[in-house]
Scaffold this active site. Structure first.
Site, PDB file in Angstrom:
ATOM      1  N   GLU A  95       2.979  -8.222 -11.009  1.00 42.97           N
ATOM      2  CA  GLU A  95       2.621  -8.713  -9.609  1.00 42.97           C
ATOM      3  C   GLU A  95       0.991  -8.422  -9.535  1.00 42.97           C
ATOM      4  O   GLU A  95       0.387  -7.834 -10.324  1.00 42.97           O
ATOM      5  CB  GLU A  95       3.096  -7.873  -8.515  1.00 42.97           C
ATOM      6  N   CYS A 115       4.497   1.315 -16.147  1.00 43.15           N
ATOM      7  CA  CYS A 115       3.340   2.336 -16.202  1.00 43.15           C
ATOM      8  C   CYS A 115       3.949   3.781 -16.870  1.00 43.15           C
ATOM      9  O   CYS A 115       5.208   3.993 -16.398  1.00 43.15           O
ATOM     10  CB  CYS A 115       2.599   2.662 -14.794  1.00 43.15           C
ATOM     11  N   CYS A 119       2.610   9.100 -11.804  1.00 49.02           N
ATOM     12  CA  CYS A 119       1.890   9.562 -10.516  1.00 49.02           C
ATOM     13  C   CYS A 119       2.960   9.648  -9.241  1.00 49.02           C
ATOM     14  O   CYS A 119       3.688   8.869  -9.232  1.00 49.02           O
ATOM     15  CB  CYS A 119       0.696   8.724 -10.015  1.00 49.02           C
ATOM     16  N   SER A 194     -10.027   0.718 -12.281  1.00 48.38           N
ATOM     17  CA  SER A 194      -9.673   1.999 -11.670  1.00 48.38           C
ATOM     18  C   SER A 194      -8.828   2.827 -12.806  1.00 48.38           C
ATOM     19  O   SER A 194      -7.926   2.056 -13.316  1.00 48.38           O
ATOM     20  CB  SER A 194      -8.981   1.656 -10.447  1.00 48.38           C
ATOM     21  N   SER A 217      -9.325   7.737  -9.949  1.00 51.04           N
ATOM     22  CA  SER A 217      -8.378   8.415  -9.100  1.00 51.04           C
ATOM     23  C   SER A 217      -8.210   9.771  -8.951  1.00 51.04           C
ATOM     24  O   SER A 217      -7.546  10.466 -10.192  1.00 51.04           O
ATOM     25  CB  SER A 217      -6.808   7.565  -9.485  1.00 51.04           C
ATOM     26  N   CYS A 336       1.397  -0.616  -4.324  1.00 51.23           N
ATOM     27  CA  CYS A 336       1.526  -1.058  -5.954  1.00 51.23           C
ATOM     28  C   CYS A 336       2.935  -1.030  -6.419  1.00 51.23           C
ATOM     29  O   CYS A 336       3.481  -0.040  -6.372  1.00 51.23           O
ATOM     30  CB  CYS A 336       0.515   0.081  -6.465  1.00 51.23           C
TER      31      CYS A 336
HETATM   32  N1  SAH Z   1      -3.780   3.489 -13.220  1.00 56.35           N
HETATM   33  C1  SAH Z   1      -4.886   3.108 -12.093  1.00 56.35           C
HETATM   34  C2  SAH Z   1      -4.774   1.890 -11.305  1.00 56.35           C
HETATM   35  C3  SAH Z   1      -3.694   2.367 -10.274  1.00 56.35           C
HETATM   36  S1  SAH Z   1      -3.640   1.632  -8.616  1.00 56.35           S
HETATM   37  C4  SAH Z   1      -5.403   4.282 -11.444  1.00 56.35           C
HETATM   38  O1  SAH Z   1      -4.517   5.129 -11.565  1.00 56.35           O
HETATM   39  O2  SAH Z   1      -6.386   4.581 -10.964  1.00 56.35           O
HETATM   40  C5  SAH Z   1      -5.035   1.852  -7.970  1.00 56.35           C
HETATM   41  C6  SAH Z   1      -5.010   2.977  -6.993  1.00 56.35           C
HETATM   42  O3  SAH Z   1      -3.919   3.017  -6.113  1.00 56.35           O
HETATM   43  C7  SAH Z   1      -4.946   4.178  -7.651  1.00 56.35           C
HETATM   44  O4  SAH Z   1      -6.047   5.296  -7.147  1.00 56.35           O
HETATM   45  C8  SAH Z   1      -3.682   4.826  -7.314  1.00 56.35           C
HETATM   46  O5  SAH Z   1      -3.579   6.426  -7.656  1.00 56.35           O
HETATM   47  C9  SAH Z   1      -3.425   4.480  -5.988  1.00 56.35           C
HETATM   48  N2  SAH Z   1      -2.130   4.477  -5.548  1.00 56.35           N
HETATM   49  C10 SAH Z   1      -0.977   3.980  -6.193  1.00 56.35           C
HETATM   50  N3  SAH Z   1       0.221   4.069  -5.315  1.00 56.35           N
HETATM   51  C11 SAH Z   1      -0.307   4.327  -4.116  1.00 56.35           C
HETATM   52  C12 SAH Z   1       0.288   4.664  -2.897  1.00 56.35           C
HETATM   53  N4  SAH Z   1       1.542   4.399  -2.755  1.00 56.35           N
HETATM   54  N5  SAH Z   1      -0.631   4.966  -1.787  1.00 56.35           N
HETATM   55  C13 SAH Z   1      -1.790   4.767  -1.857  1.00 56.35           C
HETATM   56  N6  SAH Z   1      -2.589   4.778  -3.077  1.00 56.35           N
HETATM   57  C14 SAH Z   1      -1.765   4.554  -4.253  1.00 56.35           C
END
Ligand code: SAH
Length: 348
Positions: A95, A115, A119, A194, A217, A336
């Site tokens: 997406e 992924c 997290c 990111s 992050s 996401c």
């Molecule tokens: N793998 C990369 C890109 C991830 S998405 C990373 O970890 O940075 C971009 C951002 O959105 C990251 O900071 C991630 O931690 C955050 N994120 C993911 N899911 C989320 C959610 N449900 N609410 C808020 N932020 C979120």
């Protein structure tokens, strides 16, 4: 990705020259082909009108152009944000999101199918990791959106599904192709990558001679808490991540960003904010607060508006440059990985 075919849209111009010369073509054809693919955004050889028929037939036979199939599209009634679900050559789904701002259009791309970072608050990781995307598959998310929505894209953020540093080579190749003046020619400064904090990747990117914006992050101010919500924190400490970000800043001169998703009762106290200011200040980092986007399968709640404001105020008082990520597309599977996940769930 179609098996055994040449992934021609992932090639740089010199690589394309080599490929075509092996096929007995003159060098200048490479520049023509590059423009068709990356500037004109031709979907396939049939649109490339100034190339010889023999070459077009050869390309059709030997190459994949990796134009994905549009599997779903949602448009937010609130703010016009659009979500695209693309089906790749092997049937996998990714997406991408199109956001319109005053300064232009930005696309959020995925860098992997699924992924493996795990997290706790994120939907992208729920079904695990399937495979890496090629540079052309990342590019095509932007190219396809340009064709479908008819908008010129000026900004790109690698913040969709996947961890860019876990697919390093393709992501760097993607950046070089997207910023190539013979293609879309985006400014490197308009691209943000990111990462969840893969330290060797951050250091390597610092040495690429690129000037993209790098975001870490962070999401917690102590290693103990960070380990509870981000398994990657078992490998690298906050201090190691911030050292690497400092190195990136020193090498590139680019202000770095710390992303901080606010989760109610977990990391949203004013004390957390003070500690965050202590980390961001010496790094001259910009802090981007993201009130957590609740995911059905995850037990994470958004702080109240008052708590978010108090958190921000604390940072501002400490002279930290802070923004709250505007929540776009609330009505369209915003978080996401949610759109892809909904499709996987219904197909299963
Ligand atoms: N793998 C990369 C890109 C991830 S998405 C990373 O970890 O940075 C971009 C951002 O959105 C990251 O900071 C991630 O931690 C955050 N994120 C993911 N899911 C989320 C959610 N449900 N609410 C808020 N932020 C979120």
């Amino acid at each position: 990705m179609t098996e055994n075919r040449t992934d021609i849209k992932s090639m740089t111009l010199p690589e394309l020259e080599e490929y075509l010369s092996a096929a007995g073509e003159p060098k200048y054809r490479a520049a023509q082909l590059f423009r068709w693919m990356h500037a004109t955004l031709a979907a396939g050889p049939e649109e490339m009108t100034n190339l010889p028929k023999t070459l077009l037939a050869y390309l059709s036979e030997d190459c994949t152009f990796n134009v994905p199939h549009l599997a779903d599209r949602q448009i937010s009634k609130i703010d016009g944000t659009q979500k695209f679900l693309f089906e790749l050559g092997d049937g996998e789904l990714v997406e991408s999101v199109l956001m319109e701002y005053k300064f232009g259009c930005s696309v959020c791309v995925s860098s992997q199918v699924g992924c493996r970072m795990g997290c706790r608050f994120c939907a992208s990781t729920l079904n695990g990791w399937k495979r890496n995307l090629t540079a052309s598959e990342i590019l095509e998310q932007i190219y396809s959106i340009t064709r479908i929505a008819g908008k010129r894209i000026s900004h790109a953020v690698v913040m969709g599904t996947g961890e860019p540093m876990d697919n390093y080579d393709s992501v760097v190749r993607f950046i070089r192709l997207l910023t190539d003046p013979a293609g879309q020619g985006l400014s490197q400064r308009n691209i943000t990558v990111s990462t969840c904090g893969i330290v060797p990747g951050i250091r390597k990117l610092a040495e690429e001679d690129l000037s993209v914006t790098l975001a870490l992050s962070l999401h917690a101010v102590t290693d103990e808490k960070r380990r509870q919500i981000m398994p990657v924190a078992e490998k690298w400490t906050i201090a190691e991540c911030l050292d690497a970000m400092r190195y990136y800043f020193d090498r590139t001169g680019r202000q770095v960003t710390l992303e901080y998703s606010l989760i109610r009762g977990v990391n949203d106290s004013v004390r957390d904010a003070a500690a965050l200011a202590g980390l961001a200040g010496p790094l001259h980092a910009h802090v981007n607060l993201i009130p957590v986007n609740p995911v059905r399968e995850r037990d994470c709640a958004q702080p109240t508006g008052a708590a978010v404001n108090a958190f921000r105020a604390k940072l501002e008082k400490r002279k930290i440059n802070v923004t709250i990520r505007r929540e776009l597309g609330r009505d369209i599977d915003g978080a996401c990985g949610q759109l892809r996940r909904r499709h996987i769930d219904t197909d299963a």
